[in-house]
Design a protein around this motif. Sequence first.
Motif, short mmCIF file in Angstrom:
data_model
loop_
_atom_site.label_atom_id
_atom_site.label_comp_id
_atom_site.label_asym_id
_atom_site.label_seq_id
_atom_site.Cartn_x
_atom_site.Cartn_y
_atom_site.Cartn_z
N ASP A 167 77.43 67.14 9.48
CA ASP A 167 78.13 68.18 9.31
C ASP A 167 77.24 69.51 9.38
N LEU A 168 76.09 69.64 8.83
CA LEU A 168 75.25 70.71 9.10
C LEU A 168 74.96 71.16 10.42
N GLY A 169 74.72 70.14 11.34
CA GLY A 169 74.56 70.39 12.61
C GLY A 169 75.66 70.82 13.56
N GLU A 170 76.75 70.12 13.38
CA GLU A 170 77.98 70.38 13.70
C GLU A 170 78.28 71.93 13.58
N ARG A 171 78.35 72.26 12.21
CA ARG A 171 78.61 73.59 11.89
C ARG A 171 77.78 74.55 12.60
N ALA A 172 76.47 74.25 12.56
CA ALA A 172 75.50 75.24 13.33
C ALA A 172 75.79 75.50 14.68
N MET A 173 76.09 74.45 15.48
CA MET A 173 76.44 74.45 16.85
C MET A 173 77.66 75.32 17.08
N ALA A 174 78.57 75.17 16.17
CA ALA A 174 80.12 75.74 16.22
C ALA A 174 79.75 77.04 16.24
N THR A 175 78.75 77.75 14.99
CA THR A 175 78.38 78.91 14.99
C THR A 175 77.90 79.64 16.26
N PHE A 176 77.14 79.00 17.00
CA PHE A 176 76.39 79.63 18.48
C PHE A 176 77.83 79.41 19.28
N GLU A 177 78.72 78.83 19.44
CA GLU A 177 80.04 78.84 20.14
C GLU A 177 80.56 79.98 19.67
N ASP A 178 80.87 80.13 18.34
CA ASP A 178 81.95 81.25 18.04
C ASP A 178 81.32 82.63 18.16
N LEU A 179 79.87 82.65 17.97
CA LEU A 179 79.30 83.98 18.36
C LEU A 179 79.06 84.02 19.97
N GLY A 180 79.20 83.24 20.60
CA GLY A 180 79.17 83.48 22.04
C GLY A 180 77.50 83.64 22.63
N VAL A 181 76.80 83.00 21.74
CA VAL A 181 75.42 83.06 22.10
C VAL A 181 74.88 82.12 23.31
N GLU A 182 74.13 82.74 24.20
CA GLU A 182 73.55 82.09 25.32
C GLU A 182 72.86 80.75 24.92
N TRP A 183 72.54 79.62 25.65
CA TRP A 183 71.90 78.54 25.32
C TRP A 183 70.38 79.20 25.32
N SER A 184 69.51 78.56 24.57
CA SER A 184 67.91 78.97 24.26
C SER A 184 67.50 77.48 24.01
N ASP A 185 66.17 77.72 24.07
CA ASP A 185 65.34 76.45 23.70
C ASP A 185 65.74 76.01 22.28
N SER A 186 65.85 77.20 21.47
CA SER A 186 66.15 76.86 19.95
C SER A 186 67.31 76.07 19.88
N SER A 187 68.36 76.63 20.55
CA SER A 187 69.73 75.96 20.34
C SER A 187 69.83 74.41 21.03
N VAL A 188 69.11 74.29 22.14
CA VAL A 188 68.97 72.88 22.68
C VAL A 188 68.14 72.00 21.81
N ARG A 189 67.02 72.27 21.17
CA ARG A 189 66.48 71.63 20.11
C ARG A 189 67.27 71.19 19.11
N LEU A 190 68.19 72.26 18.66
CA LEU A 190 69.07 71.92 17.57
C LEU A 190 70.11 70.96 18.00
N GLY A 191 70.78 71.00 19.09
CA GLY A 191 71.58 69.97 19.70
C GLY A 191 70.88 68.74 19.67
N VAL A 192 69.60 68.62 20.22
CA VAL A 192 68.91 67.27 20.28
C VAL A 192 68.85 66.67 19.01
N THR A 193 68.36 67.45 17.85
CA THR A 193 68.24 66.93 16.61
C THR A 193 69.48 66.30 16.13
N LEU A 194 70.35 67.04 16.39
CA LEU A 194 71.93 66.72 15.89
C LEU A 194 72.22 65.25 16.71
#
Length: 436
Positions: A171-198
């Motif tokens: 739930d936390l990972g999905e909400r965090a990934m949705a936050t990036f989508e909502d803010l329109g933030v470009e993919w970075s190493d940090s967001s990729v690693r977050l997705g990988v951990t999810l």
Amino acid sequence: MTDEAVGKRIRELRQEQGLSQAELVKPGLLSAGYLSLIESGRRRPSPDVLRYLAERLGTTPGHLATGRQPDLWQETERRLSFAELALEHATAEAALSEFEEISRSGPPPYHPRAELGRARALELLGRTEQAFAVYEALWKAAEPGTALWAERATDLLRCSRDLGDYGYAADLGERAMATFEDLGVEWSDSSVRLGVTLAGVYIHRGDLVRAARLLRRLIEISDSTGSPLARGSAYWNAAVTAHYQGRGADAKAFADRALALFGETDHQRNLAVLRTFYGELLLDGEPADPGQAREFLLDAHERLTQLASPAEISECETYLARAAVRLGDLDEALRWAQAARSRLTADAAPTAEAEAAIALGMVHLAADDARQAAAALAEGERVLERATPGRAVVSLWNRLADLHEERGDTTAALRAYRQAMTAAGYRRPSHPLTRV
């Protein structure tokens, strides 16, 4: 003081902390264009901007302006650097004491860095619940959508996963990934690693289809924009997913790619854990190669004893015990199994305890010591009964069942198989059909 020197210090501190220029923007005070001019030395920051940047970057206006820090700050910097170095060389207890002292009495700008060190030391020592609480406080203090926020979210997901709380982690990972989508933030190493951990959380709870789908997307993204660390992490989890789906050739191909990518980084701990997984692939392959697996695992073990947590070292030792049994060296197998069991602390996850007990039972069974084998396997059962259901628990129950069957205890084997089905989500009917 020169404008160029001030700008250089601001740029270096920002980059050290993984912050973009956009993340330091403050409406009405500091725009991205103004910050760019400051960092390039073409504009001098106003006193208000200098104070704001010093606060955000964890330093003082005087340091940004002159490059000189107060004596106490210099001493704190030295102590933190030594503690972080100690953490990298498996002296987590000493590092923890230093981080705690700096958090209590050091200069406030150093508190977040000391708290992060404290969380990492607690995690290495197997005190995962305490580490989770510290990571959570740091995550809540970070600005949503920033690289720092993504890194702390990743830490939270990892701890939740290791504690067996897969529902919260997902739930936390999905909400965090949705936050990036909502803010329109470009993919970075940090967001990729977050997705990988999810994706890793999905794997642990047995949702392999969802994990594979997310990882395909992350591999495509990281191959075009990511660093070796982000790309290696994506390929590593893709290898794990393929392994559990029974696609051995794909798993090995992904793992080979991950090993090559991690070899380009300085993340030696991750590389050691990856080599442990590669040893598992060689043990479970068709055909199995216990000799080569042993070589990979011995190399991983040497690295892990300097860098990793007790649970990670113990896992490697259980695989070394399995390899030794396959190679017919039961004395060596017993040494590894006993080491794996004795290494775990009272805070260890039930799956780690169960895996060590089952490995010891396997070795005793191979040595025809029926009494010791039964005792170790019974211990494994007791521990697994309090573990959170998930893929790892299903796998361990199945392994227990196989060993019970091998030693001729069909009642215990049936019980373990039923436990595996329950952990996988199957529920027996309350009124089963009976023969009339």
